[in-house]
Design a protein around this motif. Structure first.
Motif, PDB file in Angstrom:
ATOM      1  N   ALA A  64       0.878  -1.237   0.019  1.00 44.79           N
ATOM      2  CA  ALA A  64       0.150  -0.127  -0.164  1.00 44.79           C
ATOM      3  C   ALA A  64       0.754   1.290  -0.016  1.00 44.79           C
ATOM      4  CB  ALA A  64      -0.757   0.127   1.193  1.00 44.79           C
ATOM      5  N   GLN A  65       0.579   2.147   1.017  1.00 42.83           N
ATOM      6  CA  GLN A  65       1.605   3.324   1.028  1.00 42.83           C
ATOM      7  C   GLN A  65       2.996   3.074   1.742  1.00 42.83           C
ATOM      8  OE1 GLN A  65      -1.418   2.951   2.622  1.00 42.83           O
ATOM      9  NE2 GLN A  65      -1.165   3.966   4.684  1.00 42.83           N
ATOM     10  N   PHE A  66       3.064   1.956   2.414  1.00 46.85           N
ATOM     11  CA  PHE A  66       4.187   1.731   3.191  1.00 46.85           C
ATOM     12  C   PHE A  66       5.187   0.948   2.216  1.00 46.85           C
ATOM     13  CE2 PHE A  66       0.864   1.625   6.405  1.00 46.85           C
ATOM     14  CZ  PHE A  66       1.224   2.668   7.101  1.00 46.85           C
ATOM     15  N   ARG A  67       6.562   1.055   2.679  1.00 47.55           N
ATOM     16  CA  ARG A  67       7.794   0.199   1.986  1.00 47.55           C
ATOM     17  C   ARG A  67       8.471  -0.172   2.823  1.00 47.55           C
ATOM     18  NH1 ARG A  67       9.209   2.013  -3.637  1.00 47.55           N
ATOM     19  NH2 ARG A  67      10.898   0.869  -3.010  1.00 47.55           N
ATOM     20  N   PRO A  68       7.987  -1.317   3.378  1.00 45.30           N
ATOM     21  CA  PRO A  68       8.764  -2.120   4.586  1.00 45.30           C
ATOM     22  C   PRO A  68      10.110  -2.656   3.976  1.00 45.30           C
ATOM     23  CG  PRO A  68       6.840  -3.473   3.868  1.00 45.30           C
ATOM     24  CD  PRO A  68       6.808  -1.865   3.194  1.00 45.30           C
ATOM     25  N   CYS A  69      11.097  -2.668   4.831  1.00 48.51           N
ATOM     26  CA  CYS A  69      12.254  -3.423   4.511  1.00 48.51           C
ATOM     27  C   CYS A  69      12.476  -4.887   5.120  1.00 48.51           C
ATOM     28  CB  CYS A  69      13.570  -2.488   5.040  1.00 48.51           C
ATOM     29  SG  CYS A  69      13.520  -0.777   4.477  1.00 48.51           S
ATOM     30  N   ARG A  70      12.892  -5.608   4.276  1.00 46.37           N
ATOM     31  CA  ARG A  70      13.110  -6.873   4.955  1.00 46.37           C
ATOM     32  C   ARG A  70      14.606  -7.468   4.500  1.00 46.37           C
ATOM     33  NH1 ARG A  70      13.682 -10.823   1.241  1.00 46.37           N
ATOM     34  NH2 ARG A  70      12.608 -10.339  -1.108  1.00 46.37           N
ATOM     35  N   LEU A  71      15.208  -8.253   5.229  1.00 45.29           N
ATOM     36  CA  LEU A  71      16.380  -8.873   5.400  1.00 45.29           C
ATOM     37  C   LEU A  71      16.570  -9.927   4.194  1.00 45.29           C
ATOM     38  CD1 LEU A  71      19.427  -9.076   6.821  1.00 45.29           C
ATOM     39  CD2 LEU A  71      18.266 -10.803   7.970  1.00 45.29           C
ATOM     40  N   GLU A  72      17.755  -9.653   3.442  1.00 44.07           N
ATOM     41  CA  GLU A  72      17.948 -10.649   2.358  1.00 44.07           C
ATOM     42  C   GLU A  72      19.276 -11.401   2.907  1.00 44.07           C
ATOM     43  OE1 GLU A  72      17.704 -13.377  -0.330  1.00 44.07           O
ATOM     44  OE2 GLU A  72      16.432 -11.365  -0.422  1.00 44.07           O
ATOM     45  N   VAL A  73      18.994 -12.591   3.222  1.00 46.31           N
ATOM     46  CA  VAL A  73      20.247 -13.526   3.721  1.00 46.31           C
ATOM     47  C   VAL A  73      21.223 -14.053   2.761  1.00 46.31           C
ATOM     48  CG1 VAL A  73      18.540 -14.151   5.674  1.00 46.31           C
ATOM     49  CG2 VAL A  73      18.920 -15.471   3.679  1.00 46.31           C
ATOM     50  N   ALA A  74      20.801 -14.168   1.550  1.00 46.08           N
ATOM     51  CA  ALA A  74      21.793 -14.863   0.555  1.00 46.08           C
ATOM     52  C   ALA A  74      23.216 -14.235   0.693  1.00 46.08           C
ATOM     53  CB  ALA A  74      21.218 -14.656  -0.830  1.00 46.08           C
ATOM     54  N   PRO A  75      23.211 -12.737   0.915  1.00 44.96           N
ATOM     55  CA  PRO A  75      24.807 -12.276   0.818  1.00 44.96           C
ATOM     56  C   PRO A  75      25.345 -12.524   2.091  1.00 44.96           C
ATOM     57  CG  PRO A  75      23.377 -10.550   0.148  1.00 44.96           C
ATOM     58  CD  PRO A  75      22.298 -11.797   0.556  1.00 44.96           C
ATOM     59  N   LEU A  76      24.692 -12.842   3.217  1.00 44.98           N
ATOM     60  CA  LEU A  76      25.255 -13.250   4.502  1.00 44.98           C
ATOM     61  C   LEU A  76      25.819 -14.807   4.312  1.00 44.98           C
ATOM     62  CD1 LEU A  76      22.873 -11.451   6.845  1.00 44.98           C
ATOM     63  CD2 LEU A  76      25.034 -10.904   6.536  1.00 44.98           C
ATOM     64  N   GLU A  77      24.707 -15.392   3.688  1.00 43.77           N
ATOM     65  CA  GLU A  77      25.148 -16.857   3.545  1.00 43.77           C
ATOM     66  C   GLU A  77      26.555 -16.888   2.742  1.00 43.77           C
ATOM     67  OE1 GLU A  77      21.694 -18.424   1.861  1.00 43.77           O
ATOM     68  OE2 GLU A  77      20.791 -18.812   3.941  1.00 43.77           O
ATOM     69  N   ALA A  78      26.771 -16.326   1.716  1.00 40.68           N
ATOM     70  CA  ALA A  78      27.924 -16.160   1.087  1.00 40.68           C
ATOM     71  C   ALA A  78      29.203 -16.047   1.565  1.00 40.68           C
ATOM     72  CB  ALA A  78      27.896 -15.194  -0.444  1.00 40.68           C
ATOM     73  N   ALA A  79      28.998 -14.781   2.937  1.00 36.35           N
ATOM     74  CA  ALA A  79      29.778 -14.381   3.601  1.00 36.35           C
ATOM     75  C   ALA A  79      30.238 -15.573   4.405  1.00 36.35           C
ATOM     76  CB  ALA A  79      29.457 -13.336   4.116  1.00 36.35           C
ATOM     77  N   ASP A  80      29.407 -15.964   5.228  1.00 35.02           N
ATOM     78  CA  ASP A  80      29.630 -17.235   5.937  1.00 35.02           C
ATOM     79  C   ASP A  80      30.396 -18.493   5.286  1.00 35.02           C
ATOM     80  OD1 ASP A  80      29.198 -18.284   8.502  1.00 35.02           O
ATOM     81  OD2 ASP A  80      27.694 -19.726   7.441  1.00 35.02           O
ATOM     82  N   ASP A  81      30.042 -18.721   4.027  1.00 30.38           N
ATOM     83  CA  ASP A  81      30.727 -19.593   3.269  1.00 30.38           C
ATOM     84  C   ASP A  81      32.084 -19.567   3.103  1.00 30.38           C
ATOM     85  OD1 ASP A  81      28.371 -21.084   3.103  1.00 30.38           O
ATOM     86  OD2 ASP A  81      27.834 -20.680   1.057  1.00 30.38           O
ATOM     87  N   TRP A  82      32.483 -18.183   2.699  1.00 30.54           N
ATOM     88  CA  TRP A  82      33.683 -17.697   2.653  1.00 30.54           C
ATOM     89  C   TRP A  82      34.541 -18.023   3.799  1.00 30.54           C
ATOM     90  CZ3 TRP A  82      36.753 -13.577   4.398  1.00 30.54           C
ATOM     91  CH2 TRP A  82      37.796 -13.349   3.810  1.00 30.54           C
ATOM     92  N   MET A  83      34.001 -17.376   4.971  1.00 31.83           N
ATOM     93  CA  MET A  83      34.681 -17.222   6.430  1.00 31.83           C
ATOM     94  C   MET A  83      34.788 -18.845   6.957  1.00 31.83           C
ATOM     95  SD  MET A  83      33.245 -14.229   8.446  1.00 31.83           S
ATOM     96  CE  MET A  83      31.598 -14.279   8.205  1.00 31.83           C
ATOM     97  N   GLY A  84      34.119 -19.850   6.396  1.00 29.10           N
ATOM     98  CA  GLY A  84      34.373 -21.130   6.764  1.00 29.10           C
ATOM     99  C   GLY A  84      35.684 -21.632   6.656  1.00 29.10           C
ATOM    100  N   GLN A  85      36.252 -21.329   5.630  1.00 29.01           N
ATOM    101  CA  GLN A  85      37.634 -21.897   5.401  1.00 29.01           C
ATOM    102  C   GLN A  85      38.496 -21.409   6.505  1.00 29.01           C
ATOM    103  OE1 GLN A  85      39.484 -20.521   1.766  1.00 29.01           O
ATOM    104  NE2 GLN A  85      38.096 -18.710   2.075  1.00 29.01           N
ATOM    105  N   TYR A  86      38.387 -20.229   7.121  1.00 30.37           N
ATOM    106  CA  TYR A  86      39.388 -19.913   8.061  1.00 30.37           C
ATOM    107  C   TYR A  86      38.683 -20.315   9.641  1.00 30.37           C
ATOM    108  CZ  TYR A  86      40.554 -16.871   4.326  1.00 30.37           C
ATOM    109  OH  TYR A  86      41.083 -16.355   3.121  1.00 30.37           O
ATOM    110  N   ARG A  87      37.390 -20.603   9.927  1.00 32.95           N
ATOM    111  CA  ARG A  87      37.050 -21.210  10.868  1.00 32.95           C
ATOM    112  C   ARG A  87      37.674 -22.629  10.895  1.00 32.95           C
ATOM    113  NH1 ARG A  87      32.119 -20.673   9.260  1.00 32.95           N
ATOM    114  NH2 ARG A  87      31.141 -18.610   9.601  1.00 32.95           N
ATOM    115  N   VAL A  88      37.869 -23.466   9.949  1.00 33.65           N
ATOM    116  CA  VAL A  88      38.488 -24.596  10.113  1.00 33.65           C
ATOM    117  C   VAL A  88      40.141 -24.431  10.607  1.00 33.65           C
ATOM    118  CG1 VAL A  88      39.291 -26.484   8.741  1.00 33.65           C
ATOM    119  CG2 VAL A  88      37.053 -25.774   8.429  1.00 33.65           C
ATOM    120  N   PHE A  89      40.504 -23.320   9.876  1.00 34.15           N
ATOM    121  CA  PHE A  89      42.024 -22.895  10.097  1.00 34.15           C
ATOM    122  C   PHE A  89      42.275 -22.502  11.551  1.00 34.15           C
ATOM    123  CE2 PHE A  89      45.128 -19.492  10.173  1.00 34.15           C
ATOM    124  CZ  PHE A  89      46.168 -20.327   9.980  1.00 34.15           C
ATOM    125  N   PHE A  90      41.452 -21.576  11.862  1.00 32.58           N
ATOM    126  CA  PHE A  90      41.611 -21.361  13.410  1.00 32.58           C
ATOM    127  C   PHE A  90      41.123 -22.378  14.383  1.00 32.58           C
ATOM    128  CE2 PHE A  90      41.501 -16.894  11.397  1.00 32.58           C
ATOM    129  CZ  PHE A  90      43.047 -16.605  11.753  1.00 32.58           C
TER     130      PHE A  90
END
Length: 121
Positions: A64-90
């Protein structure tokens, strides 16, 4: 930004944007609702939202007249996947450190003639 991962981390670099994302984990919200906890103007909050939108972390919907914002998780999942290799290392490094500390504590206890407890008196 050169790539989506760089845009995600650049957007996450700001504590206000991280707080906005944290709020959106509870559900969609309007700009006014997102601005409530901050002592900044609505245009300032809107600028933060534009950065989050550009990174693909936030999507504005039309209701209607509102423009609610919502979270899109796909970019966070991609960042988490990238950080996963460092989780194993540490994780491996911390496991080796733990084993070394236990060995050192056992050696100290043996030279002191006291049983190992893991705590100092």
């Amino acid at each position: 930004m050169a790539d989506a991962l760089s845009a995600t981390f650049a957007a996450l670099a700001d504590p206000t944007r991280r707080a906005i994302l944290a709020r959106l984990t509870h559900g969609a919200a309007t700009v006014n609702e997102l601005a409530e906890p901050f002592s900044m103007t609505l245009p300032s909050v809107s600028r933060h939202l534009k950065v989050l939108e550009a990174a693909g972390l936030v999507v504005k919907e039309r209701s209607a007249q509102f423009r609610p914002c919502r979270l899109e998780v796909a970019p966070l999942e991609a960042a988490d996947d990238w950080m996963g290799q460092y989780r194993v290392f540490f994780g491996d490094r911390l496991d080796r450190l733990d084993a070394q500390l236990k060995t050192m504590m056992a050696a100290k206890a043996a030279t002191d003639g006291k049983p190992e407890t893991g705590e100092e008196e």
